[in-house]
Design a protein around this motif. Structure first.
Motif, PDB file in Angstrom:
ATOM      1  N   MET A  84       0.803  -1.222   0.074  1.00  0.00           N
ATOM      2  CA  MET A  84      -0.175  -0.209  -0.200  1.00  0.00           C
ATOM      3  C   MET A  84       0.833   1.325   0.027  1.00  0.00           C
ATOM      4  N   SER A  85       0.332   2.204  -0.825  1.00  0.00           N
ATOM      5  CA  SER A  85       1.348   3.506  -0.743  1.00  0.00           C
ATOM      6  C   SER A  85       1.188   4.313   0.531  1.00  0.00           C
ATOM      7  N   GLN A  86       2.121   5.268   0.712  1.00  0.00           N
ATOM      8  CA  GLN A  86       2.132   6.280   1.672  1.00  0.00           C
ATOM      9  C   GLN A  86       0.458   6.706   1.456  1.00  0.00           C
ATOM     10  N   THR A  87       0.367   7.441   0.477  1.00  0.00           N
ATOM     11  CA  THR A  87      -0.856   8.221   0.170  1.00  0.00           C
ATOM     12  C   THR A  87      -2.296   7.464   0.514  1.00  0.00           C
ATOM     13  N   LYS A  88      -2.278   6.059   0.063  1.00  0.00           N
ATOM     14  CA  LYS A  88      -3.413   5.370   0.564  1.00  0.00           C
ATOM     15  C   LYS A  88      -3.454   5.136   2.052  1.00  0.00           C
ATOM     16  N   ARG A  89      -2.135   4.832   2.617  1.00  0.00           N
ATOM     17  CA  ARG A  89      -2.239   4.561   3.824  1.00  0.00           C
ATOM     18  C   ARG A  89      -2.590   6.105   4.722  1.00  0.00           C
ATOM     19  N   VAL A  90      -2.271   6.903   4.434  1.00  0.00           N
ATOM     20  CA  VAL A  90      -2.714   8.208   5.235  1.00  0.00           C
ATOM     21  C   VAL A  90      -4.218   8.383   5.051  1.00  0.00           C
ATOM     22  N   TYR A  91      -4.594   8.262   3.660  1.00  0.00           N
ATOM     23  CA  TYR A  91      -5.960   8.573   3.347  1.00  0.00           C
ATOM     24  C   TYR A  91      -6.920   7.520   4.227  1.00  0.00           C
ATOM     25  N   GLN A  92      -6.482   6.357   4.267  1.00  0.00           N
ATOM     26  CA  GLN A  92      -7.190   5.415   5.105  1.00  0.00           C
ATOM     27  C   GLN A  92      -7.188   5.759   6.475  1.00  0.00           C
ATOM     28  N   HIS A  93      -6.168   6.284   7.060  1.00  0.00           N
ATOM     29  CA  HIS A  93      -6.119   6.949   8.419  1.00  0.00           C
ATOM     30  C   HIS A  93      -6.782   8.116   8.869  1.00  0.00           C
ATOM     31  N   LEU A  94      -6.948   8.989   7.827  1.00  0.00           N
ATOM     32  CA  LEU A  94      -8.149  10.049   7.772  1.00  0.00           C
ATOM     33  C   LEU A  94      -9.337   9.727   7.766  1.00  0.00           C
TER      34      LEU A  94
ATOM     35  N   THR B 183      -8.203  12.537  12.173  1.00  0.00           N
ATOM     36  CA  THR B 183      -7.048  13.592  11.702  1.00  0.00           C
ATOM     37  C   THR B 183      -5.652  12.659  11.967  1.00  0.00           C
ATOM     38  N   ILE B 184      -4.900  13.708  11.552  1.00  0.00           N
ATOM     39  CA  ILE B 184      -3.224  13.048  11.538  1.00  0.00           C
ATOM     40  C   ILE B 184      -2.183  14.373  11.838  1.00  0.00           C
ATOM     41  N   THR B 185      -1.243  14.112  12.621  1.00  0.00           N
ATOM     42  CA  THR B 185      -0.120  15.070  12.323  1.00  0.00           C
ATOM     43  C   THR B 185       0.841  14.563  12.022  1.00  0.00           C
ATOM     44  N   ASN B 186       1.919  15.231  11.830  1.00  0.00           N
ATOM     45  CA  ASN B 186       3.275  15.042  11.251  1.00  0.00           C
ATOM     46  C   ASN B 186       3.879  13.880  12.226  1.00  0.00           C
ATOM     47  N   ALA B 187       3.934  14.078  13.270  1.00  0.00           N
ATOM     48  CA  ALA B 187       4.469  13.339  14.406  1.00  0.00           C
ATOM     49  C   ALA B 187       3.705  11.685  14.190  1.00  0.00           C
ATOM     50  N   GLN B 188       2.625  11.930  14.117  1.00  0.00           N
ATOM     51  CA  GLN B 188       1.742  10.416  14.096  1.00  0.00           C
ATOM     52  C   GLN B 188       2.196   9.874  12.814  1.00  0.00           C
ATOM     53  N   ALA B 189       2.187  10.616  11.406  1.00  0.00           N
ATOM     54  CA  ALA B 189       2.599  10.097  10.254  1.00  0.00           C
ATOM     55  C   ALA B 189       4.042   9.591  10.426  1.00  0.00           C
TER      56      ALA B 189
ATOM     57  N   ASN C 252       5.573   8.655  13.324  1.00  0.00           N
ATOM     58  CA  ASN C 252       5.742   7.309  14.194  1.00  0.00           C
ATOM     59  C   ASN C 252       5.040   6.146  13.803  1.00  0.00           C
ATOM     60  N   LEU C 253       3.902   6.441  13.116  1.00  0.00           N
ATOM     61  CA  LEU C 253       3.088   5.127  12.518  1.00  0.00           C
ATOM     62  C   LEU C 253       3.459   4.585  11.250  1.00  0.00           C
ATOM     63  N   TYR C 254       3.739   5.581  10.273  1.00  0.00           N
ATOM     64  CA  TYR C 254       4.037   5.096   8.933  1.00  0.00           C
ATOM     65  C   TYR C 254       5.343   5.408   8.470  1.00  0.00           C
ATOM     66  N   GLY C 255       6.395   5.881   8.968  1.00  0.00           N
ATOM     67  CA  GLY C 255       7.566   6.406   8.768  1.00  0.00           C
ATOM     68  C   GLY C 255       7.628   7.535   7.825  1.00  0.00           C
ATOM     69  N   ILE C 256       6.768   8.488   7.410  1.00  0.00           N
ATOM     70  CA  ILE C 256       6.696   9.547   6.594  1.00  0.00           C
ATOM     71  C   ILE C 256       7.278  10.713   7.428  1.00  0.00           C
ATOM     72  N   ARG C 257       8.263  11.315   6.626  1.00  0.00           N
ATOM     73  CA  ARG C 257       8.980  12.482   7.039  1.00  0.00           C
ATOM     74  C   ARG C 257       8.488  13.663   6.784  1.00  0.00           C
ATOM     75  N   HIS C 258       7.679  13.648   5.588  1.00  0.00           N
ATOM     76  CA  HIS C 258       7.103  15.122   5.106  1.00  0.00           C
ATOM     77  C   HIS C 258       5.626  15.051   4.849  1.00  0.00           C
ATOM     78  N   LEU C 259       4.779  14.995   5.775  1.00  0.00           N
ATOM     79  CA  LEU C 259       3.356  14.903   5.817  1.00  0.00           C
ATOM     80  C   LEU C 259       2.688  15.759   4.631  1.00  0.00           C
ATOM     81  N   PRO C 260       3.071  17.048   4.639  1.00  0.00           N
ATOM     82  CA  PRO C 260       2.489  17.849   3.591  1.00  0.00           C
ATOM     83  C   PRO C 260       2.705  17.278   2.247  1.00  0.00           C
TER      84      PRO C 260
END
Length: 77
Positions: free
Chosen positions: A1-11, A16-22, A24-32
């Motif tokens: 699953m891509s980061q995009t789909k993973r974060v969209y599913q989380h939302l 909600t999601i914050t940069n810290a959550q992204a 810690n949970l998904y290894g995403i360094r730049h949520l914007p």
């Protein structure tokens, strides 16, 4: 699953999601960047606002919160 789909599913499931959550949970360094991709790929609006608090050292700090839903406070104007 891509980061995009993973974060969209989380939302969709968590709201909600914050940069810290992204990070810690998904290894995403730049949520914007992922948020930008979600807007394009899924053709949705994503709302953001700033929250304030203290970091682990007790210092004042702020962070951005992203959501598929507009924050209730910002709807009144």
């Amino acid at each position: 699953m891509s980061q995009t789909k993973r974060v969209y599913q989380h939302l969709q499931t968590k709201g909600t999601i914050t940069n810290a959550q992204a990070h810690n949970l998904y290894g995403i360094r730049h949520l914007p960047s992922v948020i930008r991709d979600i807007k394009k790929e899924f053709n949705v609006s994503i709302y953001d606002w700033t929250e304030h608090g203290k970091n682990r050292f007790g210092e004042k700090c702020w962070w951005k919160v992203y959501s598929l839903y507009e924050k209730e406070e910002s709807k009144t104007a």
